[in-house]
Design an enzyme around this catalytic site. Structure first.
Site, mmCIF file in Angstrom:
data_model
loop_
_atom_site.group_PDB
_atom_site.id
_atom_site.type_symbol
_atom_site.label_atom_id
_atom_site.label_comp_id
_atom_site.label_asym_id
_atom_site.label_seq_id
_atom_site.Cartn_x
_atom_site.Cartn_y
_atom_site.Cartn_z
ATOM 1 N N TYR A 46 38.047 44.319 27.639
ATOM 2 C CA TYR A 46 39.024 43.872 28.638
ATOM 3 C C TYR A 46 40.057 44.971 28.867
ATOM 4 O O TYR A 46 40.601 45.520 27.921
ATOM 5 C CB TYR A 46 39.750 42.605 28.155
ATOM 6 C CG TYR A 46 39.363 41.398 28.974
ATOM 7 C CD1 TYR A 46 39.639 41.351 30.336
ATOM 8 C CD2 TYR A 46 38.708 40.319 28.391
ATOM 9 C CE1 TYR A 46 39.268 40.263 31.098
ATOM 10 C CE2 TYR A 46 38.329 39.213 29.151
ATOM 11 C CZ TYR A 46 38.618 39.199 30.513
ATOM 12 O OH TYR A 46 38.244 38.133 31.271
ATOM 13 N N GLU A 48 42.641 44.704 31.575
ATOM 14 C CA GLU A 48 43.551 44.273 32.655
ATOM 15 C C GLU A 48 44.747 45.206 32.731
ATOM 16 O O GLU A 48 45.347 45.552 31.704
ATOM 17 C CB GLU A 48 44.026 42.842 32.398
ATOM 18 C CG GLU A 48 43.000 41.817 32.834
ATOM 19 C CD GLU A 48 43.489 40.388 32.661
ATOM 20 O OE1 GLU A 48 44.684 40.182 32.385
ATOM 21 O OE2 GLU A 48 42.650 39.484 32.785
ATOM 22 N N ASP A 196 36.394 51.365 56.709
ATOM 23 C CA ASP A 196 35.404 50.856 55.754
ATOM 24 C C ASP A 196 34.230 51.832 55.800
ATOM 25 O O ASP A 196 33.367 51.751 56.676
ATOM 26 C CB ASP A 196 34.977 49.436 56.164
ATOM 27 C CG ASP A 196 33.977 48.840 55.183
ATOM 28 O OD1 ASP A 196 33.341 49.613 54.449
ATOM 29 O OD2 ASP A 196 33.829 47.599 55.173
ATOM 30 N N THR A 222 32.137 51.199 49.351
ATOM 31 C CA THR A 222 31.360 50.739 48.210
ATOM 32 C C THR A 222 30.673 51.963 47.624
ATOM 33 O O THR A 222 30.512 52.997 48.275
ATOM 34 C CB THR A 222 30.325 49.669 48.613
ATOM 35 O OG1 THR A 222 29.562 50.155 49.717
ATOM 36 C CG2 THR A 222 31.003 48.381 48.994
ATOM 37 N N LYS A 225 25.768 52.437 48.035
ATOM 38 C CA LYS A 225 24.886 52.653 49.192
ATOM 39 C C LYS A 225 24.500 54.138 49.221
ATOM 40 O O LYS A 225 23.826 54.596 48.305
ATOM 41 C CB LYS A 225 25.579 52.163 50.471
ATOM 42 C CG LYS A 225 25.893 50.649 50.424
ATOM 43 C CD LYS A 225 26.478 50.156 51.723
ATOM 44 C CE LYS A 225 26.653 48.651 51.738
ATOM 45 N NZ LYS A 225 27.913 48.183 51.128
ATOM 46 N N ARG A 231 27.087 49.142 41.699
ATOM 47 C CA ARG A 231 27.840 48.286 42.612
ATOM 48 C C ARG A 231 29.320 48.347 42.236
ATOM 49 O O ARG A 231 29.691 48.167 41.080
ATOM 50 C CB ARG A 231 27.333 46.841 42.521
ATOM 51 C CG ARG A 231 25.831 46.748 42.660
ATOM 52 C CD ARG A 231 25.362 45.337 42.858
ATOM 53 N NE ARG A 231 25.573 44.973 44.225
ATOM 54 C CZ ARG A 231 24.712 45.272 45.205
ATOM 55 N NH1 ARG A 231 23.598 45.916 44.945
ATOM 56 N NH2 ARG A 231 24.963 44.913 46.438
HETATM 57 N N1 DSN Z 1 25.412 43.850 52.592
HETATM 58 C C1 DSN Z 1 25.896 45.105 53.099
HETATM 59 C C2 DSN Z 1 24.934 45.707 54.045
HETATM 60 O O1 DSN Z 1 23.758 45.456 53.885
HETATM 61 O O2 DSN Z 1 25.317 46.449 54.927
HETATM 62 C C3 DSN Z 1 27.247 44.969 53.654
HETATM 63 O O3 DSN Z 1 27.979 44.129 52.861
#
Ligand code: DSN
Length: 391
Positions: A46, A48, A196, A222, A225, A231
């Site tokens: 933990y 925090e 984003d 994120t 990707k 993630r």
């Molecule tokens: N699920 C993602 C995508 O496939 O683009 C976006 O959140």
């Protein structure tokens, strides 16, 4: 592993990933080092709070790790710690966007985001997302003819609605975004500019897509990707007298989350280091090259590509124009071990559950070493599969 049931499922999924062609634009394959970090003892801890200010003891190593991750994130995008801050704790993209709005947009104020059916994201203010209930979405749309951003129309909406925040960066948009034009619109409307960059993060890091950092107030991405990490999410905030970064930190913790997932943060640190290597630049260039080759080859076979092509890792195919819904197309491809997702196309006349197109991305298959020759062969295979269900 003692648990045979879970072991079997893990084995089956590993095999599925190995045996299928993955064209899901938001997925990728992490390195063994990233997997090792995710499966480490950090999951037991933990933490925090933030480095140097935790609510639990025993955080000397997590402090060092979180600081290292922040340093790497700033370095990867060429940012100085005087000008930018980065929060590495958000659990994924949706909670990260929620944190940005919670911090910077008054409850009920307007967020101007691209409509979901045009390539935006649920968390850009769509009504089924909490972001569309706590804030008011002012949608913008693409130009109907060219299927690219229409700055004149965007500006008109922004000046009419005066949103508190303009959100740019999309989930199904394949073209270069003119950050300068969007900054000018945000300034004229008196809005913050939030980018984003989830989909394009790895392309920006690899130098094949323009960086938004010279223009945005906040950039969220994120990490799983095109950036090819575990993630998670990074929230970059411009550091100035507005103290936006302090507000964002407070929104992430204690506003919206408790303990950060330190094992995921370790995986992010590893992925950021990997993205700093020269090979990653070559990877990012190959991803785009593969997407352009695949889009061109499909187009030559009679499949309409939205906006006529791609500048990124992804593109949309209008399958309905040839009489096949997105659902039917994705199911037919999956029967032959090619995995895509059905996707709305701009100004779609069908429903989100069975839209008019599919989204195709090359980040995952490029990680597996696929080349432009493979893309040409793949286009032939996709064309044959889709045409076989027409008869
Ligand atoms: N699920 C993602 C995508 O496939 O683009 C976006 O959140």
């Amino acid at each position: 592993m003692q648990d045979k049931e879970v072991a079997q499922l893990l084995h089956d999924e590993a095999l599925r990933q190995e045996q299928t062609i993955n064209l899901i634009a938001s997925e990728n394959y992490v390195s063994d080092d990233v997997l090792a970090a995710l499966g480490s003892t950090l999951t037991n801890k933990y933490a925090e709070g933030y480095p140097g200010a935790r609510y639990y003891g025993g955080n000397m190593h997590t402090d060092a790790l979180e600081r290292l991750t922040q340093e790497r994130a700033l370095a990867l995008f060429g940012l100085s710690a005087d000008a930018w801050a980065v929060n590495v704790q958000a659990l994924s993209g949706s909670p990260a966007n929620l944190a940005v709005y919670t911090a910077l947009v008054p409850h009920g104020a307007k967020i101007m985001g691209l409509s979901l059916d045009q390539g935006g994201h649920l968390t850009h203010g769509h009504k089924v997302s909490i972001t569309g209930r706590w804030w008011q979405q002012v949608p913008y749309v693409l130009d109907k003819e060219t299927e690219v951003l229409d700055h004149t129309a965007m500006r008109a909406v922004a000046l009419e609605e005066k949103p508190a925040m303009l959100v740019a960066g999309y989930t199904a948009y394949s073209r270069i975004i003119d950050w300068d034009a969007l900054r000018a619109i945000a300034d004229e409307a008196g809005a913050l500019l939030h980018v984003d960059a989830s989909h394009i993060a790895g392309l920006i890091a690899g130098g094949v897509y323009p960086s938004p950092f010279g223009y945005a107030d906040t950039v969220m991405m994120t990490t799983h990707k095109t950036l090819r990490g575990p993630r998670g999410a990074l929230i970059f905030t411009r550091k100035d007298e507005r103290k936006l970064h302090e507000k964002v930190n407070k929104a992430v913790f204690p506003g919206l989350q408790g303990g950060p997932h330190m094992n995921a943060i370790a995986g992010i640190a590893v992925a950021l280091h990997e993205a700093m290597q020269p090979e990653f630049k070559a990877y990012a260039a190959a991803v785009v090259n593969n997407a352009q080759t695949l889009a061109q080859a499909l187009s030559e076979k009679g499949w309409r590509i939205i906006s006529g092509g791609t500048d990124t890792h992804l593109f949309l195919v209008d399958t309905w124009l040839n009489g096949i819904s997105g659902q039917a197309a994705s199911e037919a491809l999956e029967r032959e071990d090619i995995i895509v997702n059905k996707n709305a196309i701009p100004f779609d006349t069908r429903t989100p559950i069975d839209p008019s197109g599919i989204r195709v991305g090359t980040a995952a298959e490029t990680t597996r070493g696929k080349t432009t020759d493979d893309m040409i062969a793949l286009a032939k295979q996709i064309d044959q599969i889709l045409r076989s269900i027409l008869i």
